[in-house]
Scaffold this motif. Structure first.
Motif, PDB file in Angstrom:
ATOM      1  N   HIS A  65      83.721  77.565  51.832  1.00 13.14           N
ATOM      2  CA  HIS A  65      84.222  78.489  50.409  1.00 13.14           C
ATOM      3  C   HIS A  65      85.010  78.919  50.439  1.00 13.14           C
ATOM      4  O   HIS A  65      86.136  79.734  50.045  1.00 13.14           O
ATOM      5  N   ASP A  66      84.732  79.820  51.648  1.00 11.76           N
ATOM      6  CA  ASP A  66      86.001  81.405  52.487  1.00 11.76           C
ATOM      7  C   ASP A  66      86.935  80.241  53.125  1.00 11.76           C
ATOM      8  O   ASP A  66      87.720  80.918  51.863  1.00 11.76           O
ATOM      9  N   PHE A  67      87.318  79.485  53.329  1.00 13.04           N
ATOM     10  CA  PHE A  67      88.172  78.990  54.261  1.00 13.04           C
ATOM     11  C   PHE A  67      88.704  78.799  53.253  1.00 13.04           C
ATOM     12  O   PHE A  67      90.160  78.646  52.858  1.00 13.04           O
ATOM     13  N   ASN A  68      88.277  77.883  52.202  1.00 10.67           N
ATOM     14  CA  ASN A  68      89.458  77.151  51.156  1.00 10.67           C
ATOM     15  C   ASN A  68      89.759  78.267  49.878  1.00 10.67           C
ATOM     16  O   ASN A  68      90.900  77.889  49.502  1.00 10.67           O
ATOM     17  N   ASN A  69      89.316  79.356  49.971  1.00  6.78           N
ATOM     18  CA  ASN A  69      90.143  80.430  49.490  1.00  6.78           C
ATOM     19  C   ASN A  69      91.192  80.820  50.071  1.00  6.78           C
ATOM     20  O   ASN A  69      92.494  80.740  49.474  1.00  6.78           O
ATOM     21  N   VAL A  70      90.919  81.075  51.204  1.00  6.50           N
ATOM     22  CA  VAL A  70      92.082  81.779  52.128  1.00  6.50           C
ATOM     23  C   VAL A  70      93.213  79.962  52.481  1.00  6.50           C
ATOM     24  O   VAL A  70      94.913  80.412  51.924  1.00  6.50           O
ATOM     25  N   LEU A  71      92.437  78.887  52.469  1.00  2.47           N
ATOM     26  CA  LEU A  71      93.541  77.877  52.157  1.00  2.47           C
ATOM     27  C   LEU A  71      94.116  77.853  50.745  1.00  2.47           C
ATOM     28  O   LEU A  71      95.699  77.706  51.379  1.00  2.47           O
ATOM     29  N   ALA A  72      94.113  78.436  49.703  1.00  2.00           N
ATOM     30  CA  ALA A  72      94.275  78.035  48.327  1.00  2.00           C
ATOM     31  C   ALA A  72      95.805  78.931  48.662  1.00  2.00           C
ATOM     32  O   ALA A  72      96.575  78.690  48.016  1.00  2.00           O
ATOM     33  N   VAL A  73      95.644  79.746  48.787  1.00  4.23           N
ATOM     34  CA  VAL A  73      96.395  81.283  48.372  1.00  4.23           C
ATOM     35  C   VAL A  73      97.898  81.024  49.365  1.00  4.23           C
ATOM     36  O   VAL A  73      98.274  80.984  49.524  1.00  4.23           O
ATOM     37  N   ILE A  74      97.266  80.743  50.875  1.00  7.66           N
ATOM     38  CA  ILE A  74      98.044  80.074  51.582  1.00  7.66           C
ATOM     39  C   ILE A  74      98.757  79.324  51.317  1.00  7.66           C
ATOM     40  O   ILE A  74     100.238  79.161  51.157  1.00  7.66           O
ATOM     41  N   ALA A  75      98.215  77.980  50.818  1.00 12.51           N
ATOM     42  CA  ALA A  75      99.201  76.656  50.561  1.00 12.51           C
ATOM     43  C   ALA A  75      99.607  76.866  49.623  1.00 12.51           C
ATOM     44  O   ALA A  75     101.372  76.141  49.296  1.00 12.51           O
ATOM     45  N   GLY A  76      99.468  77.696  48.802  1.00 13.84           N
ATOM     46  CA  GLY A  76     100.375  77.942  47.274  1.00 13.84           C
ATOM     47  C   GLY A  76     101.649  78.823  47.892  1.00 13.84           C
ATOM     48  O   GLY A  76     102.366  78.158  47.334  1.00 13.84           O
ATOM     49  N   ASN A  77     101.408  79.614  48.646  1.00 16.29           N
ATOM     50  CA  ASN A  77     102.750  80.156  48.895  1.00 16.29           C
ATOM     51  C   ASN A  77     104.049  79.745  49.458  1.00 16.29           C
ATOM     52  O   ASN A  77     105.096  80.099  49.329  1.00 16.29           O
ATOM     53  N   VAL A  78     102.917  78.859  50.528  1.00 20.32           N
ATOM     54  CA  VAL A  78     104.130  77.642  51.122  1.00 20.32           C
ATOM     55  C   VAL A  78     104.858  76.727  50.362  1.00 20.32           C
ATOM     56  O   VAL A  78     105.998  76.881  50.555  1.00 20.32           O
ATOM     57  N   GLN A  79     104.115  76.511  49.320  1.00 22.00           N
ATOM     58  CA  GLN A  79     104.951  75.264  48.171  1.00 22.00           C
ATOM     59  C   GLN A  79     105.717  75.949  47.652  1.00 22.00           C
ATOM     60  O   GLN A  79     106.781  76.112  46.822  1.00 22.00           O
ATOM     61  N   LEU A  80     105.644  77.552  46.819  1.00 22.00           N
ATOM     62  CA  LEU A  80     106.525  78.488  46.627  1.00 22.00           C
ATOM     63  C   LEU A  80     107.554  78.364  47.005  1.00 22.00           C
ATOM     64  O   LEU A  80     108.524  78.777  47.092  1.00 22.00           O
ATOM     65  N   ALA A  81     107.038  78.797  48.627  1.00 21.97           N
ATOM     66  CA  ALA A  81     108.312  79.061  49.500  1.00 21.97           C
ATOM     67  C   ALA A  81     109.726  77.654  49.771  1.00 21.97           C
ATOM     68  O   ALA A  81     110.641  78.132  49.375  1.00 21.97           O
ATOM     69  N   GLU A  82     108.824  76.455  49.399  1.00 24.66           N
ATOM     70  CA  GLU A  82     109.292  75.528  49.515  1.00 24.66           C
ATOM     71  C   GLU A  82     110.419  75.605  48.618  1.00 24.66           C
ATOM     72  O   GLU A  82     111.640  74.579  49.004  1.00 24.66           O
ATOM     73  N   MET A  83     110.238  75.597  47.218  1.00 26.49           N
ATOM     74  CA  MET A  83     110.789  76.004  46.511  1.00 26.49           C
ATOM     75  C   MET A  83     112.418  76.557  46.144  1.00 26.49           C
ATOM     76  O   MET A  83     113.011  75.936  45.658  1.00 26.49           O
ATOM     77  N   LYS A  84     111.912  77.570  47.185  1.00 27.54           N
ATOM     78  CA  LYS A  84     113.011  78.659  47.120  1.00 27.54           C
ATOM     79  C   LYS A  84     113.993  78.226  48.412  1.00 27.54           C
ATOM     80  O   LYS A  84     115.144  78.469  48.498  1.00 27.54           O
TER      81      LYS A  84
END
Length: 291
Positions: A65-84
Motif C-alpha cells: 500500500h505504501d509503495f503504491n501510494n509513492v508510485l502513484a505520485v511518481i507515475a503521475g508526474n512522469v505522465q505530465l512531464a511526457e505531455m510537456k
C-alpha cells in the motif's frame, strides 16, 4: 517452545532487540520472552506457523500500500512531464521511466496477491479445458529436455475464480519445476476431486472440510531440504542462485489459494523431486474470496 528449569516445556513468543549501551561503547542485545500458556490456541502445533505467515502477509500488505501510494505520485508526474516534452530529447528517458513505473505496478500486484488483499474477479473454470488452452505454453516454458504429462479427467468439479491469477499460479509452479531440473526430467500434472469432512493439516495451513478440485503438480527435480520446505511459502525465500529468483513465486501461489478458501500442500525430498498440491474450492464451498 521453551523449557522451564524443571524440564517442562511451554509455548512462548520471543523477540530480540538491540540498543546502545549507556556508555556508548557497544551494543546490548536484549531478548524479550512472553509465556503464552493459557492463551487461545497457544499450544496448537500449527499456531506459530499461522501467526508467522499472517504477520508476513500483513507486513507485505502494508509495504504494498505504501509503495503504491509513492508510485502513484511518481507515475503521475512522469505522465505530465511526457505531455510537456513531446519531441524533446528527454522524451525517450521519460518513456523508459514510464515503463519502469508499469513494471513496479506489476510487482505491487504480486505483493497484493501474497498478502491476500488483491481484488479477484470471478469466472467459471473447468480445469481440463484450462490446461488444454495453456498446454503449449507450459511445454515451451519447460523446454525440450523436460517431459510434460497431463492427466485431466473431465469430471473434476468446476470452479469459479480468477482465471488469470490461477494461470499465473500454475505457471509459477512450472517455472520452479523447470529451474529444479537443469539437466531435464519430467513434470506430471493431475486433477481429481477431493472430499473431506474434517480439518486437514497442510504444509500451507489447515484446510477446512468440504469438496475441492485438487490439482497435483509433480516434478523429478532436486527437491528441498526440510528447512526449505518449512519456509517454501514465505515471501523472498528462494533456493535459486542470487539474481535468478525473487522468492515470490510460491508465496503468490499460497496467497491466491488461501484467499479463495483453498489450501496448498507440499512434499519434497532432496534428490527425489517435489509435489505441490492445490485444493481449489468447488461451488457451494464457503470461501473467503474477496470480490
Amino acid at each position: 517452545t521453551l523449557t522451564h528449569r524443571d524440564g517442562s516445556r511451554f509455548p512462548a513468543a520471543a523477540r530480540v532487540v538491540s540498543a546502545l549501551s549507556q556508555h556508548g561503547n557497544g551494543t546490548v542485545m536484549v531478548c524479550m520472552v512472553r509465556d503464552l500458556t493459557g492463551e487461545d490456541g497457544a499450544t496448537s502445533p500449527g499456531t506459530f506457523e499461522h501467526r508467522r505467515r499472517d504477520g508476513l502477509a500483513r507486513l507485505t500488505a502494508g509495504l504494498a500500500h505504501d509503495f503504491n501510494n509513492v508510485l502513484a505520485v511518481i507515475a503521475g508526474n512522469v505522465q505530465l512531464a511526457e505531455m510537456k516534452v513531446q519531441g524533446h530529447a528527454t522524451e525517450p528517458l521519460l518513456r523508459q521511466a514510464s515503463i519502469g513505473c508499469a513494471m513496479a505496478a506489476r510487482m505491487i500486484e504480486h505483493l497484493f496477491t501474497i498478502s491476500r488483499t488483491r481484488r479477484l474477479t470471478s469466472s467459471p473454470i473447468q480445469l481440463d479445458a484450462l490446461f488444454k488452452d495453456i498446454a503449449e505454453l507450459l511445454r515451451s516454458t519447460l523446454g525440450p529436455a523436460i517431459e510434460l504429462t497431463l492427466r485431466l479427467p473431465d469430471n473434476t468439479p468446476p470452479l469459479r475464480t480468477d482465471r488469470i491469477v490461477l494461470e499465473s499460479a500454475i505457471l509459477n509452479i512450472v517455472l520452479n519445476a523447470r529451474d529444479a531440473m537443469p539437466k531435464g526430467g519430467a513434470v506430471r500434472i493431475t486433477t481429481d476431486t477431493y472430499r473431506s469432512d474434517h480439518m486437514a493439516a497442510m504444509a500451507g495451513g489447515d484446510l477446512a472440510p468440504g469438496t475441492y478440485a485438487r490439482l497435483i503438480m509433480q516434478d523429478t527435480g532436486i527437491g528441498m531440504s526440510r528447512h526449505m520446505r518449512s519456509r517454501a511459502f514465505d515471501p523472498y525465500v528462494t533456493t535459486k542462485s542470487p539474481g535468478q529468483g525473487s522468492g515470490l513465486g510460491l508465496a503468490q501461489v499460497h496467497g491466491f489459494v488461501t484467499q479463495i478458501g483453498g489450501g496448498v500442500d507440499l512434499e519434497s525430498t532432496p534428490g527425489q523431486g517435489t509435489t505441490i498440491t492445490l485444493y481449489l474450492p468447488a461451488p457451494g464451498v464457503e470461501s473467503s474470496q474477496v470480490y
